[in-house]
Scaffold this motif. Structure first.
Motif, short mmCIF file in Angstrom:
data_model
loop_
_atom_site.label_atom_id
_atom_site.label_comp_id
_atom_site.label_asym_id
_atom_site.label_seq_id
_atom_site.Cartn_x
_atom_site.Cartn_y
_atom_site.Cartn_z
N ALA B 100 0.86 -1.18 0.00
CA ALA B 100 0.00 0.00 0.00
C ALA B 100 0.89 1.23 0.00
O ALA B 100 1.79 1.34 0.82
CB ALA B 100 -0.90 0.02 1.23
N CYS B 102 -0.33 5.06 -1.47
CA CYS B 102 -1.30 6.07 -1.04
C CYS B 102 -2.45 5.42 -0.28
O CYS B 102 -3.13 6.05 0.52
CB CYS B 102 -1.83 6.87 -2.21
SG CYS B 102 -3.12 6.02 -3.15
N PHE B 104 -5.31 4.28 -1.42
CA PHE B 104 -6.69 4.46 -1.91
C PHE B 104 -7.30 3.15 -2.39
O PHE B 104 -8.46 2.86 -2.13
CB PHE B 104 -6.75 5.51 -3.03
CG PHE B 104 -8.16 5.91 -3.35
CD1 PHE B 104 -8.81 6.87 -2.58
CD2 PHE B 104 -8.87 5.30 -4.37
CE1 PHE B 104 -10.14 7.21 -2.85
CE2 PHE B 104 -10.19 5.63 -4.64
CZ PHE B 104 -10.82 6.59 -3.87
N CYS B 105 -6.51 2.35 -3.07
CA CYS B 105 -7.03 1.10 -3.62
C CYS B 105 -7.08 -0.01 -2.59
O CYS B 105 -7.68 -1.05 -2.82
CB CYS B 105 -6.15 0.63 -4.79
SG CYS B 105 -4.51 0.05 -4.25
N CYS B 139 -0.36 3.32 -7.77
CA CYS B 139 0.92 3.58 -7.10
C CYS B 139 1.92 2.44 -7.23
O CYS B 139 3.04 2.63 -7.66
CB CYS B 139 0.70 3.84 -5.61
SG CYS B 139 -0.36 5.23 -5.24
N THR B 140 1.50 1.24 -6.81
CA THR B 140 2.51 0.22 -6.51
C THR B 140 3.07 -0.51 -7.71
O THR B 140 4.12 -1.15 -7.61
CB THR B 140 1.91 -0.87 -5.60
OG1 THR B 140 0.87 -1.55 -6.33
CG2 THR B 140 1.32 -0.28 -4.34
S1 FES Z 1 -1.65 2.33 -3.25
FE1 FES Z 1 -2.25 4.13 -4.26
S2 FES Z 1 -3.72 3.40 -5.66
FE2 FES Z 1 -2.91 1.59 -4.84
#
Ligand code: FES
Ligand code: FAD
Ligand code: FES
Lengths: 291, 157
Positions: B100, B102, B104-105, B139-140
């Motif tokens: 993880a 940010c 958000f997902c 992000c990941t």
């Molecule tokens: S950790 Fe940011 S969108 Fe998946």
């Protein structure tokens, strides 16, 4: 975007549906899995005044085997189609199609009736039911009528459904030991609608010749496209590298793919040829396939 | 036929009764009406998976479910799943592998991954990717997420 404002009514049975449709006419729209309708409402593509939830209507449920036909209720969810023992045995093409449709969470809600009614040209199930020579059972306040799947899809996102009519079920002739079926497609990402796809169903007679082949392309026209010339190139012939090549060549006469986001017509025709070989090669006797 | 519908359902094991507008989707119902902000609303049209929750035991897109249709349903969100301890090891693996960023997902990703742990104990990396293909992470790059799920499956075997 948020959905527009609308009313909601849950129908307990078909009489509730007919009453709501009679009272509200075109302002009412039925919702099944909601996996297309609710997504398009988020884009405000339509403005229904009332959503009539049909998911609890018992007449539209269930999978049963009757008189050589597998009757699949309109409310059958994609995930159920993928794990049902009767479907796996008698209409394996439908089970094979399921992993191509969207993603697990969407397959847990979306229904076969919704998919056929919406008639997305790149959707898997409309092509499969045409390939299987299935019959779509329609029901209205006036009773039932049956439409062959090949006549049900009438144009871009349009079907033989009349106002006030629902899909009740689809009836699929059961597969025999001689039946061969396959679905293949190319999509940019897993779960996306197909850039191009092919659903194929045929029988092999005792002499190894092809009987009643049905090759149906999707994602390349206004709806599922039954490739009549390619089919003619296979009918009655032994399935060999040569007859497969003939079917591939004939596709040029069957398809007139529009250019879309994915690419030009030539690319789509090319993809359908590749998919034709991929599907049919699976039906070759083992020795021939190895050669 | 009123624009509001009364519903009684179970959310994370608790019975709740509310009057909802027909246009309320499940994620807004959870976030705005019940204050359960773990489920996220991203695209709100079915493509990103940030809204993944369980309804009657199966994962769904919360943004594509009418709250009004849920009378009698059983809903489990990331809050309920976390409290139950069902995926503590998976969540620890997400932390350990930096799955993880940010975040958000993440709730939707964990809900979808929990589905793999429950139904597909033998999933390999390709099957994990396939099952999570409807959950977007910006992000990941997914590698760490797949690592976390694979490691959890492995540890449970
Ligand atoms: S950790 Fe940011 S969108 Fe998946
Ligand atoms: C992100 C995403 C990806 C997707 N990818 C794919 C994909 O790759 N392939 C694919 O095939 N589909 C895909 N879908 C669509 C999905 O398969 C839908 O579930 C399906 O097309 C519609 O079924 P539904 O039950 O959800 O219908 P709904 O959304 O409830 O209804 C769709 C339409 O059909 C009408 N309708 C529903 N049931 C009936 C009935 N019994 N009789 C008459 N009319 C009816 C409704 O009034 C509405 O107009 C995707 C959806 C999403 C959100
Ligand atoms: S918010 Fe539901 S899928 Fe994106």
């Amino acid at each position: 975007m948020k959905w527009p404002s609308f009313g909601y009514m849950r129908a307990a049975g078909l009489p509730d549906v007919w009453r709501a449709l009679a009272e509200h006419g075109a302002a009412a729209q039925v919702v099944a899995g909601g996996q297309t309708l609710l997504a398009t409402l988020a884009f405000r593509l339509s403005d229904p005044k009332l959503l009539v939830d049909i998911t609890r209507v018992p007449e539209l449920r269930g999978i049963t085997l009757t008189g050589g036909m597998l009757r699949i209720g309109a409310l059958t969810r994609h995930a159920e189609l993928g794990r049902d023992a009767l479907v796996a045995r008698h209409a394996p093409l439908l089970a094979e199609a399921v992993p191509y449709i969207a993603h697990p969470a969407i397959r847990n809600r979306g229904t076969i009736g919704g998919s056929l009614a919406y008639a997305d040209p790149a959707a898997e199930l409309p092509a499969c039911v045409v390939a299987l020579d299935a019959v779509v059972v329609l029901v209205s306040a006036g009773g039932e009528r049956r439409v062959p799947a090949r006549d049900f899809f009438t144009g871009l996102l349009t079907t033989a459904l009349e106002p006030g009519e629902l899909i009740a079920a689809v009836e699929v002739p059961v597969a025999t030991a001689a039946t061969r079926s396959a679905i293949v497609e190319v999509a940019r990402r897993s779960g996306d609608y197909a850039m191009a796809g092919l659903a194929a169903c045929l029988s092999m007679d005792a002499a190894g010749n092809v009987v009643a082949p049905r090759l149906v392309c999707f994602g390349v026209g206004n709806g599922p496209v039954l490739a009549a010339h390619a089919v003619a190139a296979l009918e009655g012939r032994a399935l060999t590298a040569a007859s497969i090549a003939a079917a591939q060549a004939a596709l040029a006469q069957d398809l007139d793919p529009p250019a879309d986001l994915h690419g030009p017509p030539e690319m789509k025709l090319h993809l359908c040829r590749v998919l034709t070989a991929r599907a049919l090669t699976r039906f070759l006797p083992a020795a021939e396939a190895a050669a | 036929m009123s624009p509001r519908t009364d519903i009684t359902l179970t959310v994370n094991g608790e019975r709740v009764t509310r009057s909802v507008e027909a246009r309320r989707h499940l994620v807004d119902f959870l976030r705005l009406d019940l204050g359960l902000t773990g489920s996220h609303a991203g695209c709100e049209h079915g493509v990103c998976g940030a809204c993944t929750v369980r309804v009657d035991g199966e994962i769904v897109r919360g943004c594509l479910v009418l709250a009004a249709s849920l009378d009698g349903a059983e809903v489990t969100t990331i809050e309920g799943l976390t409290d139950s301890g069902e995926v503590t090891d998976l969540q620890d693996a997400f932390v350990a592998r930096n799955a993880a960023q940010c975040g958000f997902c993440t709730p939707g990703m964990v809900m979808a991954a929990a589905d793999i742990l429950r139904h597909h104990a033998d999933a390999d990396r390709a099957a994990i990717r396939e099952h999570l293909s409807g959950n977007y992470c910006r992000c990941t790059g997914y590698q760490a997420i797949v690592d976390a799920v694979a490691a959890t499956l492995e540890a449970r075997r």
